[in-house]
Design a protein around this motif. Structure first.
Motif, PDB file in Angstrom:
ATOM      1  N   ALA A 178      68.201   6.778   6.167  1.00  0.00           N
ATOM      2  CA  ALA A 178      68.664   7.844   7.176  1.00  0.00           C
ATOM      3  C   ALA A 178      69.745   7.554   6.359  1.00  0.00           C
ATOM      4  CB  ALA A 178      68.618   7.371   8.273  1.00  0.00           C
ATOM      5  N   GLU A 179      70.736   8.382   6.538  1.00  0.00           N
ATOM      6  CA  GLU A 179      71.773   9.382   5.471  1.00  0.00           C
ATOM      7  C   GLU A 179      72.878   9.728   6.991  1.00  0.00           C
ATOM      8  OE1 GLU A 179      72.026  11.907   2.809  1.00  0.00           O
ATOM      9  OE2 GLU A 179      71.058   9.756   1.750  1.00  0.00           O
ATOM     10  N   ARG A 180      74.423   9.311   6.986  1.00  0.00           N
ATOM     11  CA  ARG A 180      74.764  10.194   8.186  1.00  0.00           C
ATOM     12  C   ARG A 180      76.874  10.295   7.153  1.00  0.00           C
ATOM     13  NH1 ARG A 180      76.504  11.893  12.742  1.00  0.00           N
ATOM     14  NH2 ARG A 180      78.630  11.718  14.008  1.00  0.00           N
ATOM     15  N   SER A 181      77.235  11.023   7.327  1.00  0.00           N
ATOM     16  CA  SER A 181      78.577  11.045   6.334  1.00  0.00           C
ATOM     17  C   SER A 181      79.695  11.587   7.147  1.00  0.00           C
ATOM     18  CB  SER A 181      78.715  12.851   5.327  1.00  0.00           C
ATOM     19  OG  SER A 181      79.424  12.623   4.375  1.00  0.00           O
ATOM     20  N   VAL A 182      80.672  10.362   7.169  1.00  0.00           N
ATOM     21  CA  VAL A 182      81.676  10.895   7.731  1.00  0.00           C
ATOM     22  C   VAL A 182      83.017  11.504   7.053  1.00  0.00           C
ATOM     23  CG1 VAL A 182      83.407   9.508  10.311  1.00  0.00           C
ATOM     24  CG2 VAL A 182      80.910   9.252   9.167  1.00  0.00           C
ATOM     25  N   ASP A 183      83.754  12.110   7.585  1.00  0.00           N
ATOM     26  CA  ASP A 183      85.363  12.398   7.363  1.00  0.00           C
ATOM     27  C   ASP A 183      85.843  11.466   7.352  1.00  0.00           C
ATOM     28  OD1 ASP A 183      87.764  13.147   6.429  1.00  0.00           O
ATOM     29  OD2 ASP A 183      87.728  14.893   7.502  1.00  0.00           O
ATOM     30  N   ALA A 184      87.230  10.359   6.666  1.00  0.00           N
ATOM     31  CA  ALA A 184      87.536   9.255   7.148  1.00  0.00           C
ATOM     32  C   ALA A 184      89.238   9.240   7.050  1.00  0.00           C
ATOM     33  CB  ALA A 184      87.427   8.023   6.027  1.00  0.00           C
ATOM     34  N   ARG A 227      92.941  11.686   5.353  1.00  0.00           N
ATOM     35  CA  ARG A 227      93.468  11.032   3.895  1.00  0.00           C
ATOM     36  C   ARG A 227      92.358  11.657   2.879  1.00  0.00           C
ATOM     37  NH1 ARG A 227      98.885   7.743   4.275  1.00  0.00           N
ATOM     38  NH2 ARG A 227      99.045   7.749   6.548  1.00  0.00           N
ATOM     39  N   GLY A 228      92.009  12.494   2.935  1.00  0.00           N
ATOM     40  CA  GLY A 228      90.685  13.221   1.832  1.00  0.00           C
ATOM     41  C   GLY A 228      89.986  12.108   0.604  1.00  0.00           C
ATOM     42  N   TRP A 229      89.659  10.873   2.244  1.00  0.00           N
ATOM     43  CA  TRP A 229      88.389   9.882   1.710  1.00  0.00           C
ATOM     44  C   TRP A 229      87.158  10.659   3.155  1.00  0.00           C
ATOM     45  CZ3 TRP A 229      88.080   6.283  -1.459  1.00  0.00           C
ATOM     46  CH2 TRP A 229      89.480   5.990  -2.432  1.00  0.00           C
ATOM     47  N   ARG A 230      85.905  10.377   2.208  1.00  0.00           N
ATOM     48  CA  ARG A 230      84.632  10.562   2.993  1.00  0.00           C
ATOM     49  C   ARG A 230      84.043   8.720   3.038  1.00  0.00           C
ATOM     50  NH1 ARG A 230      82.380  13.996   0.405  1.00  0.00           N
ATOM     51  NH2 ARG A 230      80.176  12.662  -1.019  1.00  0.00           N
ATOM     52  N   ALA A 231      82.939   8.838   4.743  1.00  0.00           N
ATOM     53  CA  ALA A 231      82.268   7.852   4.128  1.00  0.00           C
ATOM     54  C   ALA A 231      80.770   7.744   4.385  1.00  0.00           C
ATOM     55  CB  ALA A 231      83.255   6.503   4.945  1.00  0.00           C
ATOM     56  N   ASP A 232      80.162   7.589   3.367  1.00  0.00           N
ATOM     57  CA  ASP A 232      78.676   8.129   3.444  1.00  0.00           C
ATOM     58  C   ASP A 232      78.362   6.484   3.480  1.00  0.00           C
ATOM     59  OD1 ASP A 232      79.290  10.491   2.625  1.00  0.00           O
ATOM     60  OD2 ASP A 232      78.292  10.027   0.560  1.00  0.00           O
ATOM     61  N   LEU A 233      77.396   6.980   4.593  1.00  0.00           N
ATOM     62  CA  LEU A 233      76.194   5.674   4.750  1.00  0.00           C
ATOM     63  C   LEU A 233      74.998   5.694   5.601  1.00  0.00           C
ATOM     64  CD1 LEU A 233      76.396   2.681   6.155  1.00  0.00           C
ATOM     65  CD2 LEU A 233      76.197   3.401   8.557  1.00  0.00           C
ATOM     66  N   SER A 234      74.323   4.849   4.512  1.00  0.00           N
ATOM     67  CA  SER A 234      72.561   4.817   4.142  1.00  0.00           C
ATOM     68  C   SER A 234      72.222   3.965   4.242  1.00  0.00           C
ATOM     69  CB  SER A 234      72.387   5.938   3.292  1.00  0.00           C
ATOM     70  OG  SER A 234      72.770   4.863   1.630  1.00  0.00           O
ATOM     71  N   VAL A 235      70.393   4.151   5.403  1.00  0.00           N
ATOM     72  CA  VAL A 235      70.016   2.581   5.208  1.00  0.00           C
ATOM     73  C   VAL A 235      68.728   2.831   4.616  1.00  0.00           C
ATOM     74  CG1 VAL A 235      68.594   1.457   7.057  1.00  0.00           C
ATOM     75  CG2 VAL A 235      71.379   2.361   7.734  1.00  0.00           C
ATOM     76  N   THR A 236      68.241   2.416   3.991  1.00  0.00           N
ATOM     77  CA  THR A 236      66.458   2.794   2.943  1.00  0.00           C
ATOM     78  C   THR A 236      66.077   1.434   4.325  1.00  0.00           C
ATOM     79  OG1 THR A 236      67.584   3.589   1.132  1.00  0.00           O
ATOM     80  CG2 THR A 236      65.286   3.194   0.985  1.00  0.00           C
ATOM     81  N   ALA A 237      64.628   1.537   4.843  1.00  0.00           N
ATOM     82  CA  ALA A 237      63.908   0.506   5.171  1.00  0.00           C
ATOM     83  C   ALA A 237      62.297   0.750   4.675  1.00  0.00           C
ATOM     84  CB  ALA A 237      64.330   0.764   5.857  1.00  0.00           C
ATOM     85  N   ALA A 238      61.784  -0.154   4.602  1.00  0.00           N
ATOM     86  CA  ALA A 238      60.589  -0.072   3.550  1.00  0.00           C
ATOM     87  C   ALA A 238      59.926  -1.399   4.699  1.00  0.00           C
ATOM     88  CB  ALA A 238      59.786  -0.752   2.657  1.00  0.00           C
ATOM     89  N   PRO A 239      59.326  -0.618   6.080  1.00  0.00           N
ATOM     90  CA  PRO A 239      58.739  -1.689   6.989  1.00  0.00           C
ATOM     91  C   PRO A 239      57.198  -1.916   6.879  1.00  0.00           C
ATOM     92  CG  PRO A 239      58.449   0.667   7.447  1.00  0.00           C
ATOM     93  CD  PRO A 239      59.310   0.693   6.262  1.00  0.00           C
TER      94      PRO A 239
END
Length: 122
Positions: A25-31, A33-45
């Motif tokens: 799952a991933e999400r991108s957020v405007d941080a 001043r020209g910055w973007r934060a991309d957060l992702s989580v990979t899981a293998a249950p």
């Protein structure tokens, strides 16, 4: 892929395998001043780790097998700054496993820090 190793002077062999099916799952957020934060989580249950040892001189026709089912999780945070066509990324990623049973354990941990820059088309 399997990794196979043996000592030159004996017929003993060890085979280690890790099989994983990933969900992400991933999400991108405007941080700002020209910055973007991309957060992702990979899981293998259903990560399956298998270690087989072959000792043909001591145990002919018999392998010693250890199996562990574990949960693997790897979160990643990337901060990206774009200046015209130039993009700079600073990323932090870590990973860890958790065993479901004490009788079958497989431990793996990782930490990564990266910086990259690139020029692209807009």
């Amino acid at each position: 892929p399997s990794i196979e190793a043996s000592i030159v002077y004996t017929r003993e062999t060890t085979i280690s395998e890790v099989h994983e099916v990933f969900v992400a799952a991933e999400r991108s957020v405007d941080a700002g001043r020209g910055w973007r934060a991309d957060l992702s989580v990979t899981a293998a249950p259903t990560t399956l780790a298998r270690l087989a040892t072959k000792l043909p001189d001591k145990y002919p026709d018999r392998d010693i097998v250890f199996i562990a089912n574990v949960l693997s999780v790897s979160p990643r945070l990337a901060l990206i700054h774009e200046i015209g066509r130039l993009a700079v990324e600073v990323a932090l990623e870590c990973g860890r496993t958790w065993s479901y049973r004490s009788a079958g354990q497989f431990a793996r941990s990782a930490l990564g820090i990266g910086v990259q820059a690139g020029v692209g088309r807009r």
